[in-house]
Design a protein around this motif. Structure first.
Motif, PDB file in Angstrom:
ATOM      1  N   GLY A  66      31.002  51.662  41.542  1.00 30.43           N
ATOM      2  CA  GLY A  66      32.453  51.660  41.745  1.00 30.43           C
ATOM      3  C   GLY A  66      33.109  51.011  40.526  1.00 30.43           C
ATOM      4  O   GLY A  66      32.495  50.187  39.849  1.00 30.43           O
ATOM      5  N   ARG A  67      34.359  51.404  40.249  1.00 32.46           N
ATOM      6  CA  ARG A  67      35.012  50.863  39.050  1.00 32.46           C
ATOM      7  C   ARG A  67      36.380  50.318  39.395  1.00 32.46           C
ATOM      8  O   ARG A  67      37.105  50.901  40.219  1.00 32.46           O
ATOM      9  N   PHE A  68      36.754  49.229  38.762  1.00 31.00           N
ATOM     10  CA  PHE A  68      38.043  48.577  38.986  1.00 31.00           C
ATOM     11  C   PHE A  68      38.780  48.405  37.671  1.00 31.00           C
ATOM     12  O   PHE A  68      38.151  48.133  36.638  1.00 31.00           O
ATOM     13  N   HIS A  69      40.121  48.513  37.750  1.00 31.54           N
ATOM     14  CA  HIS A  69      40.991  48.224  36.606  1.00 31.54           C
ATOM     15  C   HIS A  69      41.217  46.722  36.599  1.00 31.54           C
ATOM     16  O   HIS A  69      41.760  46.159  37.561  1.00 31.54           O
ATOM     17  N   PRO A  71      43.178  44.452  34.848  1.00 28.72           N
ATOM     18  CA  PRO A  71      44.507  43.809  34.942  1.00 28.72           C
ATOM     19  C   PRO A  71      45.165  43.936  36.315  1.00 28.72           C
ATOM     20  O   PRO A  71      45.844  43.005  36.765  1.00 28.72           O
ATOM     21  N   SER A  72      44.976  45.059  36.989  1.00 31.97           N
ATOM     22  CA  SER A  72      45.655  45.265  38.271  1.00 31.97           C
ATOM     23  C   SER A  72      44.737  45.065  39.475  1.00 31.97           C
ATOM     24  O   SER A  72      45.217  44.902  40.594  1.00 31.97           O
ATOM     25  N   GLY A  73      43.430  45.130  39.274  1.00 38.17           N
ATOM     26  CA  GLY A  73      42.481  45.064  40.383  1.00 38.17           C
ATOM     27  C   GLY A  73      42.304  46.388  41.107  1.00 38.17           C
ATOM     28  O   GLY A  73      41.511  46.480  42.054  1.00 38.17           O
ATOM     29  N   PRO A  83      41.298  47.282  46.578  1.00 38.92           N
ATOM     30  CA  PRO A  83      41.494  46.615  45.295  1.00 38.92           C
ATOM     31  C   PRO A  83      40.823  45.247  45.247  1.00 38.92           C
ATOM     32  O   PRO A  83      40.611  44.602  46.274  1.00 38.92           O
ATOM     33  N   LEU A  84      40.541  44.828  44.017  1.00 36.32           N
ATOM     34  CA  LEU A  84      40.061  43.466  43.774  1.00 36.32           C
ATOM     35  C   LEU A  84      41.267  42.550  43.715  1.00 36.32           C
ATOM     36  O   LEU A  84      42.289  42.922  43.121  1.00 36.32           O
TER      37      LEU A  84
END
Ligand code: FES
Length: 102
Positions: A66-69, A71-73, A83-84
């Motif tokens: 899985g992948r997260f952005h 700065p925004s989570g 979201p993170l």
């Protein structure tokens, strides 16, 4: 309430550092010269994100990719969909600080 997480100098450029504070796992990053902090456990299952890979401003989970952005989570790639949590960050007296509620 601002709390110190780690020395700012410990945060690697374009990579991730795991920091455990009061039993909570965080990830600290410096991406393009700017610091960010997110929770350190994947929202899909129990994986430590600091064992994954940072590419540009994304982190890929080591368990199911899985992948997260950062700065925004935001969750970008499945199976991660929640979201993170991200934290406001500042540097004071050489320490990386995050703002916690209360
Ligand atoms: Fe991170 Fe599954 S535990 S994507």
């Amino acid at each position: 309430m601002w709390v110190a997480l780690c020395p700012a100098a410990d945060v690697p450029d374009d990579d991730v550092l795991e920091v455990v504070r009061d039993g909570h796992v965080y990830c600290a990053y410096r991406i393009g010269g700017r610091e960010y902090v997110t929770d350190g456990i994947c929202t899909h299952a129990v994986a430590r994100l600091a064992e994954g890979f940072v590419m540009d401003d994304f982190i890929e989970c080591p368990l199911h990719n899985g992948r997260f952005h950062i700065p925004s989570g935001r969750a970008i790639d499945p199976p991660a969909c929640d979201p993170l949590r991200t934290y406001p960050v500042r540097i004071e007296g050489g320490a990386l600080q995050i703002e916690l509620p209360g």
